[in-house]
Design a protein around this motif. Structure first.
Motif, PDB file in Angstrom:
ATOM      1  N   CYS A 155       1.948 -14.900  -7.238  1.00 40.35           N
ATOM      2  CA  CYS A 155       1.659 -16.339  -7.224  1.00 40.35           C
ATOM      3  C   CYS A 155       1.689 -16.948  -5.838  1.00 40.35           C
ATOM      4  O   CYS A 155       1.515 -18.150  -5.688  1.00 40.35           O
ATOM      5  N   GLU A 156       1.912 -16.112  -4.817  1.00 39.36           N
ATOM      6  CA  GLU A 156       1.853 -16.588  -3.435  1.00 39.36           C
ATOM      7  C   GLU A 156       0.584 -16.023  -2.814  1.00 39.36           C
ATOM      8  O   GLU A 156       0.343 -14.811  -2.909  1.00 39.36           O
ATOM      9  N   PRO A 157      -0.224 -16.862  -2.151  1.00 40.92           N
ATOM     10  CA  PRO A 157      -1.467 -16.357  -1.555  1.00 40.92           C
ATOM     11  C   PRO A 157      -1.244 -15.106  -0.704  1.00 40.92           C
ATOM     12  O   PRO A 157      -2.071 -14.193  -0.712  1.00 40.92           O
ATOM     13  N   VAL A 213      -2.409 -19.178  -7.932  1.00 42.72           N
ATOM     14  CA  VAL A 213      -1.631 -19.861  -6.895  1.00 42.72           C
ATOM     15  C   VAL A 213      -0.653 -20.859  -7.535  1.00 42.72           C
ATOM     16  O   VAL A 213      -1.055 -21.773  -8.256  1.00 42.72           O
ATOM     17  N   SER A 217       2.469 -23.747  -3.718  1.00 39.75           N
ATOM     18  CA  SER A 217       1.552 -23.369  -2.630  1.00 39.75           C
ATOM     19  C   SER A 217       0.171 -23.990  -2.779  1.00 39.75           C
ATOM     20  O   SER A 217      -0.760 -23.596  -2.066  1.00 39.75           O
ATOM     21  N   TYR A 226      -4.406 -23.649  -1.005  1.00 39.72           N
ATOM     22  CA  TYR A 226      -5.562 -23.125  -1.753  1.00 39.72           C
ATOM     23  C   TYR A 226      -6.877 -23.421  -1.024  1.00 39.72           C
ATOM     24  O   TYR A 226      -7.148 -24.554  -0.634  1.00 39.72           O
ATOM     25  N   ILE A 253      -8.827 -17.774  -0.254  1.00 35.97           N
ATOM     26  CA  ILE A 253      -7.725 -17.362  -1.139  1.00 35.97           C
ATOM     27  C   ILE A 253      -8.244 -17.165  -2.558  1.00 35.97           C
ATOM     28  O   ILE A 253      -7.894 -16.197  -3.239  1.00 35.97           O
ATOM     29  N   MET A 308      -8.084 -13.872  -4.922  1.00 37.79           N
ATOM     30  CA  MET A 308      -7.518 -13.929  -6.273  1.00 37.79           C
ATOM     31  C   MET A 308      -8.503 -13.320  -7.279  1.00 37.79           C
ATOM     32  O   MET A 308      -8.112 -12.549  -8.156  1.00 37.79           O
ATOM     33  N   GLN A 347      -8.203 -23.765 -11.029  1.00 42.53           N
ATOM     34  CA  GLN A 347      -7.858 -22.406 -11.470  1.00 42.53           C
ATOM     35  C   GLN A 347      -8.024 -22.243 -12.986  1.00 42.53           C
ATOM     36  O   GLN A 347      -8.360 -21.153 -13.457  1.00 42.53           O
TER      37      GLN A 347
END
Ligand SMILES: [Zn+2]
Length: 314
Positions: A79-81, A111, A115, A119, A123, A127, A163
């Motif tokens: 969940c962190e870039p 994301v 954070s 975005y 990124i 993802m 997202q």
């Protein structure tokens, strides 16, 4: 006591309280022999937090040395870039390609609201690359966190919606993080998430009323219950477990390395604190749910195993 002696003993005291220990596997195995899944963990952070003295450099070794044999698989959440870029730590446990090639590990990527301010298109492209992998079972955790407000709220909302749309484009179930943002989470989900969509609202700690609303409106939505349910302060979560969530609508998760179950968290005799949780601790969460509902722990484990299959196909 001299100043030097005083500061030496203070240092020794703080070293003692900082010792990281993990429970013996036998303690975790004795609660239930039912097979189980940890539906939400960050195992790469577990390995990061454990001191070198544990000698653990792979997810395989972590399982081998510390998880009970009845653990079947783990949904590991990116969940962190930073964790989307495998070439930052190629070939290590921080490389998502290594995670995906570990037999017991499945992935989700999204994301986190903390954070959201980071975005961007690049990124998002990274993802999507993870979402296209066969071991990736969902998009998330995404959502709103108005407790910490690490990203501005309007940015959190915008990135959450963007997202959700990607999850629909790529036909992926959703993992949602919501904290102290009930109305906005509800409004966004009502508008953007199809009613039949599979949703895991992870580490649910908001109100029983909000839980009821979500469960009634979204027929394929599950509430994630973590070690929080073992804390005496967790009145909302305990009430939800006791009388709101049906047995076929919850998931067991650790959110490791966070939310260590209470029994492991304090050990008055040795002053040692287990400060890092891991997937093998799921039976302690099940045990507390069983107590609150007045049923057997095996029944909780069996229901949760079935629900994990229903939600994630694992
Ligand atoms: Zn998490």
């Amino acid at each position: 006591m001299s100043n030097a002696a005083q500061s030496n003993s203070a240092a020794a005291e703080s070293r003692k309280s900082r010792v990281v220990t993990l429970p013996p596997v036998s303690l975790l195995s004795n609660i239930s022999a039912e097979p189980f899944v940890d539906t939400h963990a960050h195992l790469h952070y577990v390995l990061e937090k454990l001191p070198d003295s544990f000698g653990l450099t792979s997810l395989e070794a972590l399982k081998e040395d510390h998880f009970p044999k009845n653990l079947e698989c783990v949904i590991n959440v990116l969940c962190e870039p930073e964790s989307f870029y495998p070439d930052l730590y190629p070939g290590t446990f921080r490389d998502w390609r290594v995670m995906a090639s570990t037999p017991y590990v499945y992935l989700t990527a999204g994301v986190h609201p903390h954070s959201a301010r980071l975005y961007d298109d690049q990124i998002e492209a990274q993802m999507i690359e993870i979402l296209l992998h066969e071991k990736t079972v969902a998009l998330g955790e995404i959502g709103l966190d108005y407790h910490y407000d690490n990203s501005p709220r309007d940015v959190q909302r915008e990135v959450f919606i963007r997202q959700i749309k990607k999850a629909i484009d790529f036909n992926k179930p959703l993992v949602i993080h919501t904290r102290e943002a009930e109305q906005d989470t509800w409004d966004i989900m009502r508008e953007h998430v199809p009613k039949e969509w599979k949703v895991h609202v992870h580490c649910f700690t908001d109100s029983p009323e909000f839980a009821t609303k979500l469960l009634e409106y979204f027929p394929n939505l599950f509430l994630g219950i973590t070690g929080v349910v073992t804390y005496s302060s967790a009145k909302n979560t305990q009430q939800i477990v006791r009388s709101v969530v049906p047995l076929n609508r919850f998931l067991l998760e650790t959110d490791a390395p966070y939310m260590t179950p209470a029994k492991l968290n304090r050990n008055k005799r040795t002053h040692e604190k287990i400060t890092v949780s891991h997937s093998g601790m799921i039976p302690f969460v099940a045990e507390r749910i069983a107590q609150l509902r007045g049923i057997g722990v095996d029944d909780v484990m069996k229901a949760a195993r079935e629900n994990a299959r229903e939600m994630y196909g694992v």
